[in-house]
Design a protein around this motif. Structure first.
Motif, mmCIF file in Angstrom:
data_model
loop_
_atom_site.group_PDB
_atom_site.id
_atom_site.type_symbol
_atom_site.label_atom_id
_atom_site.label_comp_id
_atom_site.label_asym_id
_atom_site.label_seq_id
_atom_site.Cartn_x
_atom_site.Cartn_y
_atom_site.Cartn_z
ATOM 1 N N UNK A 1 1.013 -1.175 -0.052
ATOM 2 C CA UNK A 1 0.157 0.013 -0.045
ATOM 3 C C UNK A 1 0.860 1.499 0.124
ATOM 4 N N UNK A 2 1.925 1.382 -0.856
ATOM 5 C CA UNK A 2 2.905 2.438 -1.087
ATOM 6 C C UNK A 2 3.819 2.751 0.245
ATOM 7 N N UNK A 3 4.005 1.718 1.104
ATOM 8 C CA UNK A 3 4.844 1.857 2.038
ATOM 9 C C UNK A 3 5.922 0.687 2.152
ATOM 10 N N UNK A 4 7.193 0.899 2.469
ATOM 11 C CA UNK A 4 8.058 -0.108 2.548
ATOM 12 C C UNK A 4 8.364 -0.053 4.169
ATOM 13 N N UNK A 5 8.460 -1.397 4.552
ATOM 14 C CA UNK A 5 8.733 -1.770 5.770
ATOM 15 C C UNK A 5 9.968 -2.540 5.850
ATOM 16 N N UNK A 6 11.200 -2.039 6.232
ATOM 17 C CA UNK A 6 12.338 -2.697 6.304
ATOM 18 C C UNK A 6 12.612 -3.065 7.603
ATOM 19 N N UNK A 7 13.148 -4.656 7.679
ATOM 20 C CA UNK A 7 13.299 -5.372 8.722
ATOM 21 C C UNK A 7 14.725 -4.694 9.407
ATOM 22 N N UNK A 8 14.894 -4.917 10.744
ATOM 23 C CA UNK A 8 16.007 -4.594 11.445
ATOM 24 C C UNK A 8 17.213 -4.920 10.904
ATOM 25 N N UNK A 9 18.170 -4.009 10.522
ATOM 26 C CA UNK A 9 19.436 -4.205 9.929
ATOM 27 C C UNK A 9 20.718 -4.392 10.754
ATOM 28 N N UNK A 10 21.230 -5.422 11.188
ATOM 29 C CA UNK A 10 22.285 -5.480 11.619
ATOM 30 C C UNK A 10 23.698 -5.034 10.868
ATOM 31 N N UNK A 11 24.786 -4.706 11.545
ATOM 32 C CA UNK A 11 25.949 -4.249 10.857
ATOM 33 C C UNK A 11 26.691 -5.450 10.318
#
Length: 124
Positions: A24-34
């Motif tokens: 629906x026009x949004x991007x949900x990015x999971x937590x990014x580890x380093x």
């Protein structure tokens, strides 16, 4: 409709989740580890780890056709809240205008012994 997003430049998901989901026009990015997506290595200090987490986030945003200017909300998890200033200095290099909303807090532990993890929501 939901679309799964995966960048070959960011670390692969290590569990039953996606790097990102667009809906629906949004991007949900999971937590990014380093974690460096090419080598699997993790840098040692908070500045380098923050930079790598945000670089991974950028790869995923780009894969979906978004940029840092489209991010409306982030969550920053820190192993040590005393790292806030160092994390914030690097964070400010990636978010230079139209800052997203953000929450940042200390957690008991992060996967792989990481010092930071960052997730995001972006909207075009």
């Amino acid at each position: 409709m939901k679309k799964i997003i995966a960048s070959p430049l960011a670390p692969k998901a290590v569990g039953p989740y996606s790097q990102a989901v667009e809906a629906n026009g949004a991007l949900y990015v999971s937590g990014q580890l380093p974690v460096d997506g090419a080598t699997g290595a993790m840098a040692g200090d908070i500045a380098a780890q923050t930079r790598q987490s945000l670089t991974n986030l950028g790869h995923i945003l780009a894969e979906a056709g978004y940029g840092f200017g489209d991010v409306v909300k982030t969550t920053v998890l820190l192993q040590h809240i005393s790292d806030f200033a160092a994390m914030n200095a690097v964070y400010a290099e990636f978010f230079t205008e139209r800052m997203p909303a953000r929450i940042c807090f200390e957690v008991a532990a992060l996967p792989m012994g990481a010092l930071v993890e960052i997730d995001a929501v972006a909207v075009r």
